[in-house]
Motif scaffolding. Structure first.
Motif, PDB file in Angstrom:
ATOM      1  N   ARG A   1       2.601  18.403  -4.830  1.00  0.00           N
ATOM      2  CA  ARG A   1       1.328  18.700  -5.494  1.00  0.00           C
ATOM      3  C   ARG A   1       0.761  17.485  -6.223  1.00  0.00           C
ATOM      4  O   ARG A   1      -0.387  17.490  -6.628  1.00  0.00           O
ATOM      5  CB  ARG A   1       1.511  19.840  -6.495  1.00  0.00           C
ATOM      6  N   LYS A   2       1.565  16.445  -6.363  1.00  0.00           N
ATOM      7  CA  LYS A   2       1.129  15.237  -7.058  1.00  0.00           C
ATOM      8  C   LYS A   2       0.983  14.092  -6.066  1.00  0.00           C
ATOM      9  O   LYS A   2       1.713  14.004  -5.092  1.00  0.00           O
ATOM     10  CB  LYS A   2       2.151  14.822  -8.125  1.00  0.00           C
ATOM     11  N   GLY A   3       0.061  13.215  -6.377  1.00  0.00           N
ATOM     12  CA  GLY A   3      -0.105  11.997  -5.593  1.00  0.00           C
ATOM     13  C   GLY A   3       0.012  10.807  -6.533  1.00  0.00           C
ATOM     14  O   GLY A   3      -0.228  10.937  -7.732  1.00  0.00           O
ATOM     15  N   TYR A   4       0.365   9.663  -6.030  1.00  0.00           N
ATOM     16  CA  TYR A   4       0.577   8.487  -6.859  1.00  0.00           C
ATOM     17  C   TYR A   4      -0.227   7.322  -6.309  1.00  0.00           C
ATOM     18  O   TYR A   4      -0.411   7.192  -5.097  1.00  0.00           O
ATOM     19  CB  TYR A   4       2.067   8.139  -6.918  1.00  0.00           C
ATOM     20  N   ARG A   5      -0.697   6.485  -7.212  1.00  0.00           N
ATOM     21  CA  ARG A   5      -1.485   5.306  -6.833  1.00  0.00           C
ATOM     22  C   ARG A   5      -0.580   4.214  -6.302  1.00  0.00           C
ATOM     23  O   ARG A   5       0.579   4.108  -6.672  1.00  0.00           O
ATOM     24  CB  ARG A   5      -2.209   4.740  -8.062  1.00  0.00           C
ATOM     25  N   THR A   6      -1.181   3.372  -5.463  1.00  0.00           N
ATOM     26  CA  THR A   6      -0.432   2.206  -5.013  1.00  0.00           C
ATOM     27  C   THR A   6      -0.342   1.218  -6.176  1.00  0.00           C
ATOM     28  O   THR A   6      -1.131   1.266  -7.121  1.00  0.00           O
ATOM     29  CB  THR A   6      -1.102   1.522  -3.802  1.00  0.00           C
ATOM     30  N   CYS A   7       0.617   0.331  -6.093  1.00  0.00           N
ATOM     31  CA  CYS A   7       0.806  -0.684  -7.129  1.00  0.00           C
ATOM     32  C   CYS A   7      -0.428  -1.586  -7.188  1.00  0.00           C
ATOM     33  O   CYS A   7      -1.083  -1.815  -6.174  1.00  0.00           O
ATOM     34  CB  CYS A   7       2.030  -1.543  -6.819  1.00  0.00           C
ATOM     35  N   ARG A   8      -0.717  -2.117  -8.342  1.00  0.00           N
ATOM     36  CA  ARG A   8      -1.837  -3.035  -8.494  1.00  0.00           C
ATOM     37  C   ARG A   8      -1.489  -4.446  -8.059  1.00  0.00           C
ATOM     38  O   ARG A   8      -2.361  -5.234  -7.762  1.00  0.00           O
ATOM     39  CB  ARG A   8      -2.304  -3.068  -9.954  1.00  0.00           C
ATOM     40  N   GLU A   9      -0.225  -4.755  -8.052  1.00  0.00           N
ATOM     41  CA  GLU A   9       0.198  -6.085  -7.644  1.00  0.00           C
ATOM     42  C   GLU A   9      -0.133  -6.267  -6.161  1.00  0.00           C
ATOM     43  O   GLU A   9       0.229  -5.424  -5.336  1.00  0.00           O
ATOM     44  CB  GLU A   9       1.697  -6.227  -7.892  1.00  0.00           C
ATOM     45  N   PRO A  10      -0.833  -7.349  -5.785  1.00  0.00           N
ATOM     46  CA  PRO A  10      -1.333  -7.500  -4.415  1.00  0.00           C
ATOM     47  C   PRO A  10      -0.285  -7.359  -3.309  1.00  0.00           C
ATOM     48  O   PRO A  10      -0.528  -6.681  -2.310  1.00  0.00           O
ATOM     49  CB  PRO A  10      -1.951  -8.897  -4.408  1.00  0.00           C
ATOM     50  N   LEU A  11       0.873  -7.964  -3.464  1.00  0.00           N
ATOM     51  CA  LEU A  11       1.888  -7.894  -2.411  1.00  0.00           C
ATOM     52  C   LEU A  11       2.402  -6.470  -2.235  1.00  0.00           C
ATOM     53  O   LEU A  11       2.485  -5.963  -1.112  1.00  0.00           O
ATOM     54  CB  LEU A  11       3.046  -8.842  -2.702  1.00  0.00           C
ATOM     55  N   ARG A  12       2.741  -5.820  -3.331  1.00  0.00           N
ATOM     56  CA  ARG A  12       3.248  -4.449  -3.232  1.00  0.00           C
ATOM     57  C   ARG A  12       2.154  -3.497  -2.743  1.00  0.00           C
ATOM     58  O   ARG A  12       2.436  -2.551  -2.018  1.00  0.00           O
ATOM     59  CB  ARG A  12       3.824  -4.005  -4.571  1.00  0.00           C
ATOM     60  N   ASP A  13       0.915  -3.739  -3.147  1.00  0.00           N
ATOM     61  CA  ASP A  13      -0.209  -2.924  -2.686  1.00  0.00           C
ATOM     62  C   ASP A  13      -0.388  -3.076  -1.176  1.00  0.00           C
ATOM     63  O   ASP A  13      -0.574  -2.093  -0.464  1.00  0.00           O
ATOM     64  CB  ASP A  13      -1.490  -3.324  -3.423  1.00  0.00           C
ATOM     65  N   ALA A  14      -0.310  -4.302  -0.685  1.00  0.00           N
ATOM     66  CA  ALA A  14      -0.470  -4.561   0.747  1.00  0.00           C
ATOM     67  C   ALA A  14       0.613  -3.853   1.565  1.00  0.00           C
ATOM     68  O   ALA A  14       0.378  -3.446   2.703  1.00  0.00           O
ATOM     69  CB  ALA A  14      -0.438  -6.062   1.020  1.00  0.00           C
ATOM     70  N   LEU A  15       1.782  -3.696   0.974  1.00  0.00           N
ATOM     71  CA  LEU A  15       2.888  -3.021   1.665  1.00  0.00           C
ATOM     72  C   LEU A  15       2.813  -1.498   1.510  1.00  0.00           C
ATOM     73  O   LEU A  15       3.633  -0.775   2.080  1.00  0.00           O
ATOM     74  CB  LEU A  15       4.224  -3.535   1.135  1.00  0.00           C
ATOM     75  N   GLY A  16       1.857  -1.012   0.699  1.00  0.00           N
ATOM     76  CA  GLY A  16       1.700   0.426   0.502  1.00  0.00           C
ATOM     77  C   GLY A  16       2.663   1.027  -0.497  1.00  0.00           C
ATOM     78  O   GLY A  16       2.830   2.245  -0.546  1.00  0.00           O
ATOM     79  N   PHE A  17       3.305   0.188  -1.294  1.00  0.00           N
ATOM     80  CA  PHE A  17       4.237   0.686  -2.303  1.00  0.00           C
ATOM     81  C   PHE A  17       3.477   1.357  -3.439  1.00  0.00           C
ATOM     82  O   PHE A  17       2.365   0.969  -3.771  1.00  0.00           O
ATOM     83  CB  PHE A  17       5.069  -0.443  -2.887  1.00  0.00           C
ATOM     84  N   LYS A  18       4.094   2.332  -4.033  1.00  0.00           N
ATOM     85  CA  LYS A  18       3.530   3.015  -5.185  1.00  0.00           C
ATOM     86  C   LYS A  18       4.408   2.720  -6.384  1.00  0.00           C
ATOM     87  O   LYS A  18       5.621   2.550  -6.246  1.00  0.00           O
ATOM     88  CB  LYS A  18       3.431   4.500  -4.913  1.00  0.00           C
ATOM     89  N   CYS A  19       3.780   2.622  -7.554  1.00  0.00           N
ATOM     90  CA  CYS A  19       4.508   2.277  -8.778  1.00  0.00           C
ATOM     91  C   CYS A  19       4.280   3.346  -9.833  1.00  0.00           C
ATOM     92  O   CYS A  19       3.165   3.866  -9.966  1.00  0.00           O
ATOM     93  CB  CYS A  19       4.009   0.942  -9.336  1.00  0.00           C
TER      94      CYS A  19
END
Length: 71
Positions: free
Chosen positions: A22-40
């Protein structure tokens, strides 16, 4: 030793709750982790959990100090 076990148990419980669909999470703001689709997501203000979210599982990639990641 009991303190470490309690911390570990609390962290596992927190990570388990990330799987709530029921919850969703944002991707990381850090460019590399964001590009990889990681969530923080922060854990106890001092730590950050970096993970990949799929339809049926959470894959924890990093459990790091928050000061070592750009928010």
């Amino acid at each position: 030793m009991a303190t470490a076990e309690k911390f570990t148990d609390d962290a596992y419980d927190f990570i388990e709750k990330l799987g709530d669909s029921r919850k969703g999470y944002r991707t990381c703001r850090e460019p590399l982790r964001d590009a990889l689709g990681f969530k923080c997501i922060p854990y106890k203000k001092k730590y950050t959990i970096v993970f990949i979210e799929t339809d049926n599982e959470i894959i924890v990639c990093e459990f790091i100090l928050s000061k070592r990641i750009y928010w």
